[in-house]
Structure formats: C-alpha cells, structure tokens
Scaffold this motif. Structure first.
Motif, mmCIF file in Angstrom:
data_model
loop_
_atom_site.group_PDB
_atom_site.id
_atom_site.type_symbol
_atom_site.label_atom_id
_atom_site.label_comp_id
_atom_site.label_asym_id
_atom_site.label_seq_id
_atom_site.Cartn_x
_atom_site.Cartn_y
_atom_site.Cartn_z
ATOM 1 N N UNK A 14 0.816 -1.215 0.000
ATOM 2 C CA UNK A 14 0.000 0.000 0.000
ATOM 3 C C UNK A 14 0.854 1.271 0.000
ATOM 4 N N UNK A 15 1.996 1.247 0.671
ATOM 5 C CA UNK A 15 2.872 2.425 0.732
ATOM 6 C C UNK A 15 3.391 2.777 -0.664
ATOM 7 N N UNK A 16 3.854 1.769 -1.397
ATOM 8 C CA UNK A 16 4.358 2.009 -2.753
ATOM 9 C C UNK A 16 3.214 2.457 -3.652
ATOM 10 N N UNK A 17 2.059 1.820 -3.512
ATOM 11 C CA UNK A 17 0.885 2.196 -4.303
ATOM 12 C C UNK A 17 0.559 3.677 -4.114
ATOM 13 N N UNK A 18 0.616 4.165 -2.869
ATOM 14 C CA UNK A 18 0.402 5.591 -2.602
ATOM 15 C C UNK A 18 1.462 6.444 -3.281
ATOM 16 N N UNK A 19 2.735 6.012 -3.234
ATOM 17 C CA UNK A 19 3.833 6.786 -3.817
ATOM 18 C C UNK A 19 3.733 6.903 -5.335
ATOM 19 N N UNK A 20 3.157 5.891 -5.973
ATOM 20 C CA UNK A 20 3.068 5.942 -7.434
ATOM 21 C C UNK A 20 1.755 6.548 -7.916
ATOM 22 N N UNK A 41 -5.218 -8.644 -0.408
ATOM 23 C CA UNK A 41 -4.955 -7.630 -1.422
ATOM 24 C C UNK A 41 -6.065 -6.589 -1.476
ATOM 25 N N UNK A 42 -5.679 -5.398 -1.912
ATOM 26 C CA UNK A 42 -6.637 -4.314 -2.126
ATOM 27 C C UNK A 42 -7.235 -4.422 -3.521
ATOM 28 N N UNK A 43 -6.461 -4.948 -4.480
ATOM 29 C CA UNK A 43 -6.925 -5.083 -5.848
ATOM 30 C C UNK A 43 -5.764 -5.173 -6.809
ATOM 31 N N UNK A 44 -6.101 -5.038 -8.091
ATOM 32 C CA UNK A 44 -5.124 -5.133 -9.164
ATOM 33 C C UNK A 44 -5.189 -3.866 -10.008
ATOM 34 N N UNK A 45 -4.040 -3.414 -10.482
ATOM 35 C CA UNK A 45 -3.970 -2.215 -11.326
ATOM 36 C C UNK A 45 -3.058 -2.493 -12.513
ATOM 37 N N UNK A 59 0.063 -5.597 -15.390
ATOM 38 C CA UNK A 59 -0.751 -5.715 -14.174
ATOM 39 C C UNK A 59 0.117 -5.988 -12.950
ATOM 40 N N UNK A 60 -0.344 -5.487 -11.813
ATOM 41 C CA UNK A 60 0.271 -5.830 -10.532
ATOM 42 C C UNK A 60 -0.809 -5.852 -9.465
ATOM 43 N N UNK A 61 -0.537 -6.587 -8.405
ATOM 44 C CA UNK A 61 -1.447 -6.642 -7.264
ATOM 45 C C UNK A 61 -0.945 -5.696 -6.189
ATOM 46 N N UNK A 62 -1.882 -5.161 -5.395
ATOM 47 C CA UNK A 62 -1.538 -4.275 -4.288
ATOM 48 C C UNK A 62 -1.997 -4.946 -2.998
ATOM 49 N N UNK A 63 -1.057 -5.144 -2.055
ATOM 50 C CA UNK A 63 -1.395 -5.790 -0.792
ATOM 51 C C UNK A 63 -1.871 -4.765 0.226
ATOM 52 N N UNK A 64 -2.657 -5.238 1.174
ATOM 53 C CA UNK A 64 -3.135 -4.388 2.267
ATOM 54 C C UNK A 64 -2.060 -4.227 3.335
ATOM 55 N N UNK A 65 -1.090 -5.111 3.341
ATOM 56 C CA UNK A 65 -0.039 -5.088 4.356
ATOM 57 C C UNK A 65 1.222 -4.434 3.795
#
Length: 150
Positions: A14-20, A41-45, A59-65
């Motif tokens: 989630x931290x990297x997902x926020x940064x990107x 997971x939070x989802x896929x983007x 595609x990549x998955x985003x984890x909640x942890x």
C-alpha cells in the motif's frame, strides 16, 4: 522490489501504491503464498513500467499489508530479463519526486547512475567466482514458475 522468478504475480504494498499515485484498482482474486497462506490484497492495477527504453503496461497486485514488493516472473519474461540468483531490484527511495502519473524523472536517474546504463559489462562485487562444469551435450531447460494459487 525483490526479483522473484518463483512468483507468478508482481505485487507492491500500500505504501508504494500511494507513492506511485494510487492507480485505479479493480477486483482480483487473492493469491496464496508458497506456504498456502492467503495474501490480503486491495486489488489489481495496470501500471506503466519503463525499463531502459522499453515501456509496457503491466498488471500488478496491491497488498493491504506492508510486505516486500515482488517483481514476478511474468514481468521478468515481458522484459526478457536474466539476473544472477539472489539479486534484488530495490525500490527507488523518496529523493525522487513522482509526477501526477506516478513516474519519476528517468533522465535524472540515467545521469545519476550512468554506469548502470552504459551498455558495458559490469561486475557484481563481494560474490565468489562461480565456475560451471557442464557436459558437452548438456541442453538448457526452462522450468515453470512455482504455482501461486488464486
């Protein structure tokens, strides 16, 4: 990111997902780890990935942890990569500013790390010399990635 030829998916936290820039997520099945534990997971983007001059939407998955990010086997194949065992692709630290699309200034990276991108052979330091002794008729084989259940 950790280079993981055994992972059938690429995952960020989630931290990297926020940064990107929080790319839009869609629902996806949660995979399981090698030890058969479900990954939350939070989802896929779909994200724009650039390696040298090669740009792909992947595609990549985003984890909640806050688990480690994995550069999985499908991405390795798409970019035709081959790195020595145990080499890791590290995250770019926060000294680089991300634009609205979640990308960093690639030209700045090329200048700062010019020796990495100069097309010359390199040297991995602090690694023992490896010598492979193969029989003349030995043929290489490719093994599939270990399965991560969805």
């Amino acid at each position: 990111m950790e280079y993981d030829t055994g992972s059938t998916v690429t995952i960020i936290n989630k931290i990297i997902w926020n940064k990107i820039g929080k790319p839009k997520l869609r629902r996806a099945k949660a995979p399981t780890t090698y030890g058969n534990n479900r990954i939350k997971i939070m989802g896929e983007a779909d994200v724009k990935v650039q390696l040298n001059n090669n740009i792909k939407w992947l595609p990549l998955l985003v984890t909640q942890t806050n688990d480690a990010a994995l550069f999985g086997f499908p991405w390795i194949i798409v970019f035709d990569l081959a790195l020595p065992k145990n080499v890791k692709i590290n995250m770019i630290n926060n000294r680089y500013k991300y634009n609205d699309n979640g990308n960093v200034n690639i030209d700045k990276l090329y200048k700062e790390f010019a020796t990495v991108f100069d097309n010359k052979l390199g040297l991995i330091k602090n690694v023992e010399l490896v010598k492979l002794q193969l029989e003349e008729k030995t043929k290489p084989i490719a093994l599939p990635a270990r399965r991560v259940r969805n």
